[in-house]
Scaffold this active site. Structure first.
Site, short mmCIF file in Angstrom:
data_model
loop_
_atom_site.label_atom_id
_atom_site.label_comp_id
_atom_site.label_asym_id
_atom_site.label_seq_id
_atom_site.Cartn_x
_atom_site.Cartn_y
_atom_site.Cartn_z
N SER A 1 -10.20 -0.43 1.44
CA SER A 1 -10.24 0.08 2.96
C SER A 1 -11.69 1.01 2.73
CB SER A 1 -9.10 1.04 3.37
OG SER A 1 -8.73 2.05 2.29
N GLY B 1 0.61 -1.19 0.22
CA GLY B 1 -0.03 0.02 -0.08
C GLY B 1 0.86 1.33 0.10
N LEU C 1 -1.73 -8.72 -3.25
CA LEU C 1 -2.01 -9.47 -2.09
C LEU C 1 -2.97 -10.63 -2.43
CD1 LEU C 1 -2.68 -6.64 0.20
CD2 LEU C 1 -0.87 -7.82 0.14
N GLN D 1 -2.30 7.10 1.04
CA GLN D 1 -1.82 8.11 1.88
C GLN D 1 -0.79 7.91 2.88
OE1 GLN D 1 -4.78 10.84 4.38
NE2 GLN D 1 -4.81 8.99 5.14
N ARG E 1 0.57 -4.06 -10.80
CA ARG E 1 1.12 -3.77 -12.17
C ARG E 1 0.47 -2.70 -13.00
NH1 ARG E 1 5.00 -6.74 -14.41
NH2 ARG E 1 4.67 -8.55 -13.08
N TYR F 1 -15.99 -4.50 5.80
CA TYR F 1 -14.47 -4.10 5.96
C TYR F 1 -14.03 -4.30 7.49
CZ TYR F 1 -10.83 -0.51 6.83
OH TYR F 1 -9.70 -0.05 7.20
N THR G 1 -7.75 -1.06 12.48
CA THR G 1 -8.72 0.04 12.37
C THR G 1 -9.67 0.42 13.66
OG1 THR G 1 -10.64 1.01 10.96
CG2 THR G 1 -10.13 -1.16 10.79
#
Length: 327
Positions: free
Chosen positions: A86, A8, A61, A12, A34, A151, A127
């Site tokens: 996410s 990741g 992943l 951000q 890719r 999530y 989270t």
């Protein structure tokens, strides 16, 4: 020289973390899809300024083989697993891909670390969404989880996988239970950036209306650049552990909207429309984190307050459209 691997890295948190690690003298590697190499102008935008200082590896992943090859090749000393599907709203729309990416991806990278780099210190991006329908306020490391979205469910599974690998195989593996953290690099799909980018467009005359969901939901909002410092600190400890990273303050979406529009010299009542289509099937109404453990054990404190964060994001989006001002 320490070698760090970031999943990741184009996001951000990944971009801020890569900058931090470079400043500390790390050799920084990142796994990215890719397709990012095929569209670098868009997908690598957050790390464009450091591309000559880091090494990117194509991978997914969802492909154990690609993760295996990267870890075997670089033998990282630290691994920061930030990649995930996410966006909570999308997790309701496509729960199957969210589960596959978030749970199987975490299991794959933990397994590879165990087999090919067992001395590597591992960080997992948990989270506050795991708390969901909260059992107590504020929430800390001992608060029971009650996720309210696919999530959140996948992140609880990831949290448990990390703890299991730590206790079963002796991996130095940490969970960072990060509450909402924002910045000018936040994705446009997230509500804070949706608000500030829309304000810039309204100010420029390109839009007039902003549609939002539940304005009464309350969140603990911090600054992403502060939070990646906490990630790094977790892996510098003598023993692995789990930590809440937050500000211990909570503000409603309405407060964010009101303050953001005020900074731009606009009245939000003239532009914001509540649209039921943006409500979640199961709402999370209140999140507020108690970061006492992080303060006492890591020496970590948030440095950017809520109003400063809102101002920073509004200013950045207005400047990007050429209508910035001095606030």
């Amino acid at each position: 020289m320490k070698r760090a691997l970031i999943t990741g890295i184009t996001g951000q948190d990944g971009s801020y973390l890569a900058e931090l690690l470079l400043e500390k003298g790390y050799e920084v590697h990142g796994i990215t899809r890719r397709v990012a190499f095929e569209d670098p102008g868009h997908r690598l935008a957050r790390i464009r300024h450091i591309l000559d200082k880091i090494t990117l590896h194509p991978g997914s992943l969802e492909s154990y083989a690609s993760i295996f090859n990267v870890v075997e090749k670089i033998k990282p000393h630290e691994c920061y697993h930030l990649a995930a599907q996410s966006f909570v709203f999308d997790s309701f729309e496509d729960a199957f891909s969210t589960f596959n990416s978030n749970i199987n991806g975490t299991l794959s990278i933990l397994t590879v670390i165990k087999e090919k780099a067992p001395a590597c210190k591992f960080y997992f991006a948990a989270t506050s969404e795991m708390f969901g329908k909260v059992k107590e306020t504020p929430q800390n490391e001992n608060t029971p989880f009650y996720p309210r979205s696919p999530y959140g469910i996948t992140k609880v599974a990831g949290f448990d996988l990390v703890r299991n690998f730590r206790e079963s195989y002796g991996l130095f593996a940490c969970n960072g239970i990060l509450f909402n953290h924002e910045s000018p690099r936040r994705g446009y799909e997230f509500v804070t950036r949706k608000i500030t980018s829309s304000i810039a467009k309204i100010k420029a005359g390109a839009e007039h209306e902003l549609k939002l969901g539940n304005l009464e939901a309350k969140r603990d909002w911090g600054y992403a650049k502060d939070y990646v410092q906490a990630m790094w600190l977790m892996l510098q400890q003598d023993e692995p552990d789990d930590y809440v990273v937050a500000t211990n303050e909570t503000h409603s979406v309405k407060e964010f909207v009101s303050l953001a529009f005020e900074y731009a010299g606009l009245d939000w009542n003239n532009h914001v429309k509540v649209d039921p289509m943006f409500y979640r099937p199961a709402e999370v109404m209140l999140l507020q984190g108690d970061y006492t453990k992080a303060r006492e054990k890591l020496g970590w404190e948030p440095t950017v307050k809520f109003d400063e964060l809102v101002r920073m994001m509004v200013e950045a989006d207005m400047k990007s459209l050429g209508n910035g001002r001095n606030f």
